[in-house]
Motif scaffolding. Structure first.
Motif, PDB file in Angstrom:
ATOM      1  N   UNK A 617       3.671  -2.849  -6.310  1.00  0.00           N
ATOM      2  CA  UNK A 617       5.013  -3.385  -6.093  1.00  0.00           C
ATOM      3  C   UNK A 617       6.054  -2.683  -6.953  1.00  0.00           C
ATOM      4  N   UNK A 618       5.619  -2.011  -8.054  1.00  0.00           N
ATOM      5  CA  UNK A 618       6.533  -1.264  -8.906  1.00  0.00           C
ATOM      6  C   UNK A 618       6.600   0.211  -8.518  1.00  0.00           C
ATOM      7  N   UNK A 619       6.062   0.557  -7.348  1.00  0.00           N
ATOM      8  CA  UNK A 619       6.258   1.895  -6.830  1.00  0.00           C
ATOM      9  C   UNK A 619       5.079   2.832  -6.935  1.00  0.00           C
ATOM     10  N   UNK A 623      -3.474   4.570  -4.173  1.00  0.00           N
ATOM     11  CA  UNK A 623      -4.630   4.982  -4.966  1.00  0.00           C
ATOM     12  C   UNK A 623      -4.385   4.764  -6.459  1.00  0.00           C
ATOM     13  N   UNK A 624      -3.187   5.144  -6.937  1.00  0.00           N
ATOM     14  CA  UNK A 624      -2.879   4.971  -8.357  1.00  0.00           C
ATOM     15  C   UNK A 624      -2.836   3.506  -8.753  1.00  0.00           C
ATOM     16  N   UNK A 625      -2.320   2.650  -7.862  1.00  0.00           N
ATOM     17  CA  UNK A 625      -2.256   1.220  -8.185  1.00  0.00           C
ATOM     18  C   UNK A 625      -3.654   0.627  -8.315  1.00  0.00           C
ATOM     19  N   UNK A 626      -4.592   1.064  -7.476  1.00  0.00           N
ATOM     20  CA  UNK A 626      -5.972   0.571  -7.570  1.00  0.00           C
ATOM     21  C   UNK A 626      -6.593   0.984  -8.900  1.00  0.00           C
ATOM     22  N   UNK A 627      -6.435   2.256  -9.258  1.00  0.00           N
ATOM     23  CA  UNK A 627      -7.059   2.754 -10.481  1.00  0.00           C
ATOM     24  C   UNK A 627      -6.394   2.172 -11.727  1.00  0.00           C
ATOM     25  N   UNK A 688      -9.674   2.717   1.117  1.00  0.00           N
ATOM     26  CA  UNK A 688      -9.728   3.110   2.527  1.00  0.00           C
ATOM     27  C   UNK A 688      -8.491   2.642   3.285  1.00  0.00           C
ATOM     28  N   UNK A 689      -8.025   1.453   2.962  1.00  0.00           N
ATOM     29  CA  UNK A 689      -6.878   0.896   3.679  1.00  0.00           C
ATOM     30  C   UNK A 689      -5.565   1.544   3.259  1.00  0.00           C
ATOM     31  N   UNK A 690      -5.467   1.983   2.007  1.00  0.00           N
ATOM     32  CA  UNK A 690      -4.230   2.600   1.528  1.00  0.00           C
ATOM     33  C   UNK A 690      -3.083   1.613   1.492  1.00  0.00           C
ATOM     34  N   UNK A 691      -1.897   2.056   1.851  1.00  0.00           N
ATOM     35  CA  UNK A 691      -0.714   1.189   1.827  1.00  0.00           C
ATOM     36  C   UNK A 691      -0.820   0.036   2.824  1.00  0.00           C
ATOM     37  N   UNK A 692      -1.644   0.204   3.856  1.00  0.00           N
ATOM     38  CA  UNK A 692      -1.800  -0.867   4.844  1.00  0.00           C
ATOM     39  C   UNK A 692      -2.414  -2.126   4.251  1.00  0.00           C
TER      40      UNK A 692
END
Length: 731
Positions: A617-619, A623-627, A688-692
């Motif tokens: 949510x902060x941009x 992938x980076x948000x998951x890690x 796998x889903x990414x932004x979706x």
């Protein structure tokens, strides 16, 4: 919610001494109340309105109360293939009966050789005496039980084989044995390693013990006013201790992170309770709803167990939100190790989140997300394979005694002397104008049914309006053939003219309860799965993230119950859990495990994925948000899971039969959910889903947002000026 909780944390900080005093008064008051007001728990389970339960009540009305005292069945076998009718053996049996009749608390002991009412087998080498106590079931004292065992030893000296079984010989369930203590010690070690401070770890554990103590003492007080199952206090203790330790861990870890970033003690407490406390409330709410939701099953004793455990969890949440901040206020900067205090004082407001950078968990997240297809398939295949035994699960309420106990040996003697089904007789109540005649007429037909070993002559009541028929099955009480016989008897007796027939007895009660629980299981599972979807949609404002979380939960349940069936029903690795005997699972196990694991699985989902959601949510990229979220939240989730596993596993080695399988299923479920589902399957699926993954249909955007990340707290305190870390999990 974040603002309100931050104010609660500030209040606990300013009034730390009164807050601690109130909790200690509640603990002492609970102890006094438990000593003076507690009653006895029940080891029997029944469902009002069932045919078997209603028939038992009518038997008491039609035939008069036969006494509500607990009974023991003392089994005697002749030595060396002889008979009990020889003068020497008969004299020994009569002497034993006389001694049994004089034992403390005994009101009657039957003579198995009495010609008027014999209780000896056809070979006359095995007999039994029914010993009746003046105490109700569950109230026979340890001293009275010890006196009975000493009488058995005296009779053995004469050459007889003598054993005893029955409700009067059952030991009450215990809490706080050596194995449970070991589990708590392991939890303390995990806390000490996590904090780097034994004092803070001890504080965390102590506050959890205060909470679970108040909860269990409250349940104990309730036994003086309502009938509760003997499993209820143990279940409340097991769950309350586990969540109490974990919820305090979340608050304390976030508080320490705030101190390291340069905040003063008061600000750190207020921020910790406002942010991590929001996640604790949400997580606790999921557990409470899942447990309280057991009422939809419509089984009173299960509802009582769920409500008692839920109230204990509520107390654990309140302790984490008030007592923990008050104690942290007393600790001050000592909540940090000495090496970190000076660095914290010089940090000012510019410290960044602790837990970033490289490390094992960061590398783990990178590997899982990079090899996301392989990771996802391995997780699903592994959990699916472990879940295979689930489809062979059998359940019962008949508890099998420990293999080397006198109860087990007594049942073995009865099986050899009278047949397997003698330990699980089925009673048929006939009511009507010619009840005795109908019972006699049906006796021959019943004898021809499959799995029937013996049908006794009918016993009419005083006015002939009712009669009892006892059916001895060929199979034992936990055998599927016995369950089928109950169904066959009901089908056979469904359409009698002028007479109503009811199949009852403890075996039939067990069959009815087990069947009711099995039928309720899909309904309850659908309830908690639906609740999980709604809750996670509100938290993450996404449809696919909740679906991934719920599907992972279903795999957790399958694998947990599959492993439990393999060990407790099939006997795999039975020695590893100190399992005395194998057989069907206790009927309560599946539905309780689903309810408890649902709440805990959603805890981990919220604590882990909320940090990913915040980063996205902060941009940050998907992938980076998951890690980023993984490496910051995973350390606390790992510690929490290890603690819960240790507490639950501590109830397995020496636990009573009902608790043992439940504790094992919960312990394995925690491992599967935390380390496979939440740390492999979920990040791999989100990668796998990414932004979706974070997509929410426009027609659902009106839904309210559950702020478990503390965004409202940041808006309420714009002057704070420090880098906020508003994650659901403290880091």
């Amino acid at each position: 919610m974040a603002v309100l909780l931050s104010r609660l944390g500030a209040f606990s900080h300013r009034h730390r001494l009164p807050v601690i005093a109130v909790w200690l008064v509640l603990l002492v008051g609970g102890g006094v109340g438990a000593v003076t007001l507690a009653g006895e728990t029940s080891s029997s389970f029944s469902i009002p309105g069932q045919e078997s339960t209603t028939a038992l009540e009518r038997i008491g009305e039609e035939f008069g109360a036969t006494g509500e005292g607990a009974t023991a069945r003392v089994v005697v076998a002749a030595p060396d293939g002889g008979t009990l009718t020889t003068p020497e053996n008969a004299a020994a049996v009569i002497g034993l009966v006389a001694e049994l009749g004089e034992l403390p608390g005994v009101v009657n002991a039957t003579n198995p050789l009495d010609p008027a009412a014999p209780s000896v087998n056809q070979q006359q080498d095995t007999a039994y005496s029914t010993v009746t106590y003046d105490a109700a079931p569950g109230e026979v004292t340890p001293a009275q039980q010890e006196a009975l065992l000493e009488a058995l030893d005296d009779a053995r000296e004469g050459g007889l084989t003598v054993e005893a079984s029955g409700e009067a010989t059952q030991e009450p369930p215990h809490v706080g044995g050596p194995s449970e203590v070991i589990g708590v010690v392991v939890a303390l070690v995990v806390l000490a390693v996590t904090y780097g401070s034994l004092a803070v770890a001890g504080m965390n554990l102590l506050t959890a013990v205060v909470g679970v103590g108040i909860g269990v003492l409250g349940v104990t007080i309730a036994t003086g006013f309502i009938d509760l199952s003997s499993t209820t206090p143990t279940l409340a203790a097991m769950l309350g201790l586990a969540v109490g330790i974990d919820y305090a861990l979340f608050i304390v870890t976030r508080h320490r992170q705030e101190l390291r970033s340069g905040a003063d003690v008061g600000t750190a407490i207020r921020t910790a309770v406002g942010t991590a406390g929001s996640a604790v409330v949400t997580a606790g709410l999921t557990v409470v709803i899942a447990l309280a939701g057991l009422f939809v099953v419509g089984i009173p004793f299960l509802t009582q167990m769920g409500v008692a455990a839920a109230l204990t969890v509520v107390i654990a949440v309140l302790v984490a939100l008030t007592l923990v901040p008050a104690v942290l206020s007393f600790l001050g900067s000592r909540a940090l190790p000495k090496k970190q205090r000076a660095a914290a004082q010089g940090a000012g407001g510019g410290a960044t989140a602790h837990g970033g950078g490289r490390g094992f968990l960061a590398g783990w997240a990178t590997t899982v997300t990079r090899q996301r297809v392989l990771s996802l398939l391995l997780a699903i295949v592994a959990l699916g394979a472990i879940a295979i035994p689930f489809f062979s699960m059998q359940t019962t309420l008949v508890q099998t005694p420990a293999e080397d106990s006198t109860q087990a040996r007594a049942q073995e003697l009865l099986s050899q002397g009278f047949g397997e089904g003698f330990n699980g007789p089925i009673t048929i109540l006939f009511e009507g104008d010619d009840a005795a005649g109908a019972a006699a007429g049906e006796s021959a037909t019943i004898s021809g049914l499959d799995d029937v070993a013996l049908v006794t002559p009918p016993t009419p009541n005083a006015d002939g309006s009712a009669a009892l028929l006892t059916v001895i099955p060929e199979s034992g009480p936990t055998d599927p053939a016995t369950e089928q016989l109950v169904a066959d008897l009901r089908a056979q007796l469904a359409d009698l003219d002028g007479v109503e027939a009811s199949v009852t007895g403890q075996t039939a009660v067990s069959v009815d309860v087990a069947r009711s629980l099995d039928e309720a299981l899909p309904v309850y599972l659908a309830l908690v799965v639906g609740l999980a979807l709604v809750l996670l949609v509100l938290v993450f404002r996404s449809l696919l993230v909740p679906l991934v979380g719920v599907l992972g939960f279903l795999l957790t349940i399958g694998a947990s119950l599959g492993a439990t069936v393999a060990v407790f029903q099939w006997g795999w690795l039975a020695d590893a859990v100190n399992l005395d005997t194998t057989g069907p699972l206790i009927s309560l196990t599946p539905i309780l495990v689903i309810g408890i694991l649902f709440g805990l699985a959603m805890d981990y989902q919220i604590f882990l994925v909320s940090r990913m959601h915040e980063a996205h949510s902060h941009g940050a990229s998907a992938m980076d948000s998951i890690r980023t979220g993984f490496r910051q939240a995973a350390p606390v989730v790992v510690a929490a899971a290890l603690i819960m596993f240790s507490v639950f596993a501590g109830f397995v080695p020496a636990g009573e039969a009902t608790i043992k399988s439940i504790a094992f299923a919960l312990a394995t479920g925690i491992l599967f959910d935390a380390f496979v589902v939440r740390m492999v399957l979920v990040p791999a699926a989100l990668a796998l889903l990414g932004d979706r993954a974070w997509w929410l249909p426009r027609w659902l955007r009106w839904l309210p947002t559950l702020d478990v990340e503390g965004a409202a707290l940041e808006k309420a305190e714009p002057a704070h000026g420090r880098h906020r870390q508003p994650v659901g999990t403290p880091r």
